[in-house]
Design a protein around this motif. Sequence first.
Motif, PDB file in Angstrom:
ATOM      1  N   LEU A   1       0.830  -1.203   0.000  1.00  0.00           N
ATOM      2  CA  LEU A   1       0.000   0.000   0.000  1.00  0.00           C
ATOM      3  C   LEU A   1       0.867   1.256   0.000  1.00  0.00           C
ATOM      4  CD1 LEU A   1      -2.751   1.387   0.179  1.00  0.00           C
ATOM      5  CD2 LEU A   1      -2.623   1.152   2.666  1.00  0.00           C
ATOM      6  N   ILE A   2       1.918   1.256   0.802  1.00  0.00           N
ATOM      7  CA  ILE A   2       2.830   2.400   0.831  1.00  0.00           C
ATOM      8  C   ILE A   2       3.404   2.651  -0.561  1.00  0.00           C
ATOM      9  CG2 ILE A   2       5.062   3.192   1.716  1.00  0.00           C
ATOM     10  CD1 ILE A   2       4.357   1.724   4.338  1.00  0.00           C
ATOM     11  N   ALA A   3       3.781   1.569  -1.246  1.00  0.00           N
ATOM     12  CA  ALA A   3       4.350   1.708  -2.584  1.00  0.00           C
ATOM     13  C   ALA A   3       3.321   2.206  -3.596  1.00  0.00           C
ATOM     14  CB  ALA A   3       4.923   0.363  -3.040  1.00  0.00           C
ATOM     15  N   ALA A   4       2.029   1.968  -3.325  1.00  0.00           N
ATOM     16  CA  ALA A   4       0.976   2.319  -4.284  1.00  0.00           C
ATOM     17  C   ALA A   4       0.484   3.758  -4.136  1.00  0.00           C
ATOM     18  CB  ALA A   4      -0.208   1.361  -4.135  1.00  0.00           C
ATOM     19  N   ILE A   5       0.870   4.456  -3.068  1.00  0.00           N
ATOM     20  CA  ILE A   5       0.393   5.823  -2.839  1.00  0.00           C
ATOM     21  C   ILE A   5       1.503   6.798  -3.219  1.00  0.00           C
ATOM     22  CG2 ILE A   5      -0.510   7.454  -1.152  1.00  0.00           C
ATOM     23  CD1 ILE A   5      -1.458   5.084   0.500  1.00  0.00           C
ATOM     24  N   PRO A   6       1.325   7.580  -4.262  1.00  0.00           N
ATOM     25  CA  PRO A   6       2.388   8.500  -4.707  1.00  0.00           C
ATOM     26  C   PRO A   6       2.745   9.527  -3.635  1.00  0.00           C
ATOM     27  CG  PRO A   6       0.695   8.244  -6.400  1.00  0.00           C
ATOM     28  CD  PRO A   6       0.156   7.609  -5.153  1.00  0.00           C
ATOM     29  N   ASP A   7       4.027   9.744  -3.431  1.00  0.00           N
ATOM     30  CA  ASP A   7       4.548  10.793  -2.546  1.00  0.00           C
ATOM     31  C   ASP A   7       4.142  10.620  -1.090  1.00  0.00           C
ATOM     32  OD1 ASP A   7       5.669  12.137  -4.814  1.00  0.00           O
ATOM     33  OD2 ASP A   7       3.701  13.036  -5.205  1.00  0.00           O
ATOM     34  N   VAL A   8       3.732   9.427  -0.707  1.00  0.00           N
ATOM     35  CA  VAL A   8       3.252   9.223   0.657  1.00  0.00           C
ATOM     36  C   VAL A   8       4.382   9.431   1.665  1.00  0.00           C
ATOM     37  CG1 VAL A   8       3.721   6.724   0.654  1.00  0.00           C
ATOM     38  CG2 VAL A   8       1.936   7.668   2.149  1.00  0.00           C
ATOM     39  N   GLU A   9       4.048  10.037   2.802  1.00  0.00           N
ATOM     40  CA  GLU A   9       4.959  10.151   3.930  1.00  0.00           C
ATOM     41  C   GLU A   9       4.578   9.072   4.942  1.00  0.00           C
ATOM     42  OE1 GLU A   9       4.425  14.087   5.376  1.00  0.00           O
ATOM     43  OE2 GLU A   9       5.313  15.049   3.611  1.00  0.00           O
ATOM     44  N   VAL A  10       5.559   8.459   5.578  1.00  0.00           N
ATOM     45  CA  VAL A  10       5.301   7.357   6.504  1.00  0.00           C
ATOM     46  C   VAL A  10       5.915   7.689   7.863  1.00  0.00           C
ATOM     47  CG1 VAL A  10       5.624   4.899   6.963  1.00  0.00           C
ATOM     48  CG2 VAL A  10       5.290   5.697   4.614  1.00  0.00           C
ATOM     49  N   GLU A  11       5.114   7.499   8.908  1.00  0.00           N
ATOM     50  CA  GLU A  11       5.578   7.715  10.275  1.00  0.00           C
ATOM     51  C   GLU A  11       5.302   6.457  11.088  1.00  0.00           C
ATOM     52  OE1 GLU A  11       4.917  10.763  14.073  1.00  0.00           O
ATOM     53  OE2 GLU A  11       3.563  10.842  12.343  1.00  0.00           O
ATOM     54  N   GLU A  12       6.298   5.997  11.848  1.00  0.00           N
ATOM     55  CA  GLU A  12       6.126   4.850  12.738  1.00  0.00           C
ATOM     56  C   GLU A  12       5.728   5.337  14.132  1.00  0.00           C
ATOM     57  OE1 GLU A  12       9.779   2.661  12.731  1.00  0.00           O
ATOM     58  OE2 GLU A  12       9.183   1.455  11.004  1.00  0.00           O
ATOM     59  N   LEU A  13       4.660   4.745  14.666  1.00  0.00           N
ATOM     60  CA  LEU A  13       4.188   5.080  16.006  1.00  0.00           C
ATOM     61  C   LEU A  13       3.680   3.826  16.685  1.00  0.00           C
ATOM     62  CD1 LEU A  13       2.165   8.417  15.639  1.00  0.00           C
ATOM     63  CD2 LEU A  13       4.179   8.061  17.060  1.00  0.00           C
ATOM     64  N   GLY A  14       3.749   3.805  18.002  1.00  0.00           N
ATOM     65  CA  GLY A  14       3.238   2.673  18.760  1.00  0.00           C
ATOM     66  C   GLY A  14       1.831   2.907  19.261  1.00  0.00           C
ATOM     67  N   SER A  15       1.180   1.830  19.631  1.00  0.00           N
ATOM     68  CA  SER A  15      -0.107   1.817  20.336  1.00  0.00           C
ATOM     69  C   SER A  15      -1.175   2.635  19.613  1.00  0.00           C
ATOM     70  CB  SER A  15       0.079   2.313  21.777  1.00  0.00           C
ATOM     71  OG  SER A  15       0.432   3.682  21.812  1.00  0.00           O
TER      72      SER A  15
END
Length: 272
Positions: A176-190
Amino acid sequence: MSFSLDSLCEPLTILARDAGDEIESISRQALETRQKSDDSPVTAADLAAHRCLVEGLPGIGKAEWPVLSEESASVPWAIRSGWETYWLVDPLDGTKEFLRGSDQYTVNIALIHRHRAVVGVIGKPRTGEIWYGQSGLGSWYQRGPQTPWQRLQVADRRPPRLVVSRFHRGEKTRQLIAAIPDVEVEELGSSLKCCRIAEGLADLYPRFGPTCEWDTAAAQAIVEGAGGALVRGDDWKPLEYNRGESLLNPPFVACASLDGAWRAGWDALDSA
């Protein structure tokens, strides 16, 4: 059934902070960890927060509302099937984050009425932050006990920002991340991932792997109160609770908008 922010917000906020204090008092001690049947860890901090919540909740709202906690989830369906209104709690959401020394763990309290999460409270013990929401009525954020409440509102970001778990990023999430152009990704818990959406700082949290009902209920009330959605990944209907013997959620999506910039990537992935 209606609920007043004045009547529930203050006592639930105090209780969430009390449970967080129990967690923090133990975090400075040597911890013994055991694995539950689903291979997730449980510590003395989980159990101390659990005791605080199950002892405190009967004094809030109506005393006859039962409490279902992750640490006491063995209530038979024959009993639960008769519950119209009850508390659903995760005393320490993000035990793995807690064990690694991160501050990304929370105390989650939800009020369920007729299968929907109508009130949600998420507390962040290390910082004292609180998120509070009533589905359809509004959501608010408080940085600390003496600070004013701030109204929350989701926002549709360009480019879209996707929040994911540090420990549960599966293959479908990566696709899904690869399929969304220019997407920003943030890792968070809980449940902090859903709090980020309610704050207008993220657009999407997809979860394809297994979760339980106490993982999402409080977050759902807060996201919905801020104008967003937390829905099943197949039919886009809101998650419901206590519908059967199993307490597992289906794959779901928490989002600011079901028509956000991420949707084209999702639809392309889903049709592949």
